[in-house]
Design an enzyme around this catalytic site. Structure first.
Site, mmCIF file in Angstrom:
data_model
loop_
_atom_site.group_PDB
_atom_site.id
_atom_site.type_symbol
_atom_site.label_atom_id
_atom_site.label_comp_id
_atom_site.label_asym_id
_atom_site.label_seq_id
_atom_site.Cartn_x
_atom_site.Cartn_y
_atom_site.Cartn_z
ATOM 1 N N HIS A 90 7.014 -2.108 10.014
ATOM 2 C CA HIS A 90 7.386 -2.548 8.669
ATOM 3 C C HIS A 90 6.563 -1.643 7.774
ATOM 4 O O HIS A 90 5.334 -1.597 7.907
ATOM 5 C CB HIS A 90 7.016 -4.019 8.471
ATOM 6 C CG HIS A 90 7.425 -4.599 7.156
ATOM 7 N ND1 HIS A 90 8.006 -5.843 7.062
ATOM 8 C CD2 HIS A 90 7.334 -4.131 5.888
ATOM 9 C CE1 HIS A 90 8.253 -6.121 5.793
ATOM 10 N NE2 HIS A 90 7.849 -5.091 5.059
ATOM 11 N N VAL A 91 7.213 -0.905 6.903
ATOM 12 C CA VAL A 91 6.521 0.082 6.060
ATOM 13 C C VAL A 91 5.266 -0.535 5.440
ATOM 14 O O VAL A 91 5.295 -1.660 4.952
ATOM 15 C CB VAL A 91 7.446 0.578 4.917
ATOM 16 C CG1 VAL A 91 6.683 1.501 3.979
ATOM 17 C CG2 VAL A 91 8.682 1.257 5.466
ATOM 18 N N HIS A 92 4.184 0.220 5.475
ATOM 19 C CA HIS A 92 2.969 -0.171 4.763
ATOM 20 C C HIS A 92 2.189 1.092 4.399
ATOM 21 O O HIS A 92 2.080 2.018 5.189
ATOM 22 C CB HIS A 92 2.113 -1.158 5.560
ATOM 23 C CG HIS A 92 1.796 -0.737 6.953
ATOM 24 N ND1 HIS A 92 2.732 -0.732 7.976
ATOM 25 C CD2 HIS A 92 0.631 -0.321 7.501
ATOM 26 C CE1 HIS A 92 2.152 -0.331 9.094
ATOM 27 N NE2 HIS A 92 0.878 -0.064 8.835
ATOM 28 N N VAL A 93 1.710 1.097 3.173
ATOM 29 C CA VAL A 93 0.967 2.224 2.633
ATOM 30 C C VAL A 93 -0.509 1.838 2.611
ATOM 31 O O VAL A 93 -0.882 0.816 2.035
ATOM 32 C CB VAL A 93 1.444 2.569 1.201
ATOM 33 C CG1 VAL A 93 0.645 3.740 0.630
ATOM 34 C CG2 VAL A 93 2.944 2.861 1.192
#
Length: 120
Positions: A90-93
């Site tokens: 799950h995209v995370h920056v």
């Protein structure tokens, strides 16, 4: 779907499309993750609106870190795919505050993802 980021309820900051939380395994004090609310594995599959929402929270998060922890710098990073080190799909920056002396020689910064290439 069992995604830890899809079930988060407590946020440091949020907007309509994204939120920020403290990293469970921080690199440094104040290490934040900025995460889109919609489950998407890859940054490059985000909508323009989601990217703008994440960018907005990056700037808000940086201000929060400056006021709360007074870092001397920061690193911003996104792992896209297993080969790049992504472990939660799950995209995370990552917004990682950096402090003078947190490592002997920080030159090369994010190039350290491949340690032999960090120094040039």
């Amino acid at each position: 779907m069992d995604c830890i980021f899809c079930t988060m309820e407590k946020f440091v900051l949020e907007n309509d499309l994204a939120y920020a939380i403290f990293d469970k395994y921080p690199v440094n004090q104040g290490h934040l993750l900025i995460i889109p609310k919609r489950h998407t594995a890859n940054y490059f599959d985000l909508t323009e609106e989601e990217r703008l929402a994440i960018d907005d929270l990056l700037f808000q998060s940086k201000q929060f870190l400056d006021e709360t922890y007074q870092p001397d710098g920061c690193n911003i990073g996104i792992n896209c795919g297993q080969t790049a080190g992504q472990t939660i799909f799950h995209v995370h920056v990552h917004l990682i505050p950096r402090y003078k002396g947190d490592m002997n020689d920080p030159r090369g910064g994010v190039r350290g993802v491949i340690p032999d290439k960090q120094k040039y």
